[in-house]
Design an enzyme around this catalytic site. Structure first.
Site, mmCIF file in Angstrom:
data_model
loop_
_atom_site.group_PDB
_atom_site.id
_atom_site.type_symbol
_atom_site.label_atom_id
_atom_site.label_comp_id
_atom_site.label_asym_id
_atom_site.label_seq_id
_atom_site.Cartn_x
_atom_site.Cartn_y
_atom_site.Cartn_z
ATOM 1 N N HIS A 43 0.848 -1.198 0.000
ATOM 2 C CA HIS A 43 0.000 0.000 0.000
ATOM 3 C C HIS A 43 0.881 1.245 0.000
ATOM 4 C CE1 HIS A 43 1.309 -0.373 4.127
ATOM 5 N NE2 HIS A 43 1.168 0.940 4.183
ATOM 6 N N HIS A 125 5.281 6.067 -1.156
ATOM 7 C CA HIS A 125 6.010 4.845 -1.511
ATOM 8 C C HIS A 125 5.242 3.604 -1.073
ATOM 9 C CE1 HIS A 125 7.098 5.564 2.691
ATOM 10 N NE2 HIS A 125 7.272 4.241 2.778
HETATM 11 P P1 2AM Z 1 6.415 2.415 5.874
HETATM 12 O O1 2AM Z 1 5.816 1.497 4.868
HETATM 13 O O2 2AM Z 1 7.274 3.462 5.259
HETATM 14 O O3 2AM Z 1 7.120 1.684 6.984
HETATM 15 C C1 2AM Z 1 1.564 0.936 8.656
HETATM 16 O O4 2AM Z 1 2.497 0.706 9.640
HETATM 17 C C2 2AM Z 1 2.048 1.994 7.696
HETATM 18 O O5 2AM Z 1 2.276 3.210 8.398
HETATM 19 C C3 2AM Z 1 3.344 1.659 6.987
HETATM 20 O O6 2AM Z 1 3.155 1.905 5.611
HETATM 21 C C4 2AM Z 1 4.382 2.587 7.526
HETATM 22 O O7 2AM Z 1 5.191 3.177 6.567
HETATM 23 C C5 2AM Z 1 3.578 3.681 8.147
HETATM 24 N N1 2AM Z 1 4.184 4.072 9.412
HETATM 25 C C6 2AM Z 1 4.433 3.284 10.459
HETATM 26 N N2 2AM Z 1 4.976 3.994 11.465
HETATM 27 C C7 2AM Z 1 5.068 5.273 11.031
HETATM 28 C C8 2AM Z 1 5.538 6.481 11.600
HETATM 29 N N3 2AM Z 1 6.007 6.530 12.850
HETATM 30 N N4 2AM Z 1 5.487 7.599 10.847
HETATM 31 C C9 2AM Z 1 5.012 7.565 9.599
HETATM 32 N N5 2AM Z 1 4.557 6.452 9.001
HETATM 33 C C10 2AM Z 1 4.581 5.317 9.705
#
Ligand code: 2AM
Length: 176
Positions: A43, A125
């Site tokens: 996603h 991304h």
């Molecule tokens: P990522 O794919 O770049 O790790 C569910 O966890 C989603 O939320 C993931 O797509 C993750 O991004 C994002 N995510 C998790 N922790 C986060 C944080 N502290 N700040 C921003 N995005 C976050």
């Protein structure tokens, strides 16, 4: 009082594209790259909310339902590795304005409702691998999939049988 839940707004990838991405990933990265993200979990996060109460969920779903955002298409034509966070990702070289606006409005409403927002610029991304902390030979290009975004959703991040699973709670259409 109900427990807090870990939530985020995101764009999903169609099931057919999820399958194409994991096939391409398996053909183009060595197995030791990192922990592959499951097909159904691929996603693009628009706004991460963190652990939030049902009261905040209600406020934010109300806001989401009133957002007037347009449909858009984006090319998944960029790829890279963030060694610090251990993420190998696929993104876009030209993020459409409608995508940036949608993420911006969701992130500002999240912040206004007390959800801490990263100070890093929004970089749309799809995470392909996690725990990729060693150097990765990133392929020179992606096949260049086009994602037609016609809706966005609120997801709950769950941890079941030792694995993350993202459960879609609600979806809102994007306008013409
Ligand atoms: P990522 O794919 O770049 O790790 C569910 O966890 C989603 O939320 C993931 O797509 C993750 O991004 C994002 N995510 C998790 N922790 C986060 C944080 N502290 N700040 C921003 N995005 C976050």
């Amino acid at each position: 009082m109900s427990a807090e839940r870990r939530l985020f707004f995101a764009l999903s990838l169609p099931a057919k594209m999820q399958k194409q991405v994991i096939k391409w990933r398996a053909d183009n990265f060595p197995p030791e790259t990192g922990r592959p993200v499951a097909a159904a979990n691929l996603h693009i996060t628009l706004a991460f909310l963190g652990e939030i109460s049902d009261l905040k969920v209600r406020a934010l779903t109300g806001v989401a339902g009133r957002i007037q955002a347009q449909k858009f298409s984006l090319q998944l034509d960029d790829i890279g590795h963030w060694p610090g966070s251990g993420v190998v990702w696929m993104g876009t070289k030209r993020a459409p304005n409608a995508l940036l606006q949608l993420a911006s409005v969701l992130r500002s409403h999240a912040a206004r409702n007390g959800c801490h927002q990263s100070t890093l610029p929004f970089h749309p991304h799809v995470s392909l691998y996690r725990s990729a902390t060693r150097p990765v030979a990133v392929p020179p290009a992606t096949p260049g999939w086009q994602l037609d975004a016609t809706e966005f959703s609120l997801y709950e991040s769950l941890f079941e049988r030792g694995r993350p699973r993202y459960h879609c709670l609600q979806t809102w259409p994007l306008g013409d």
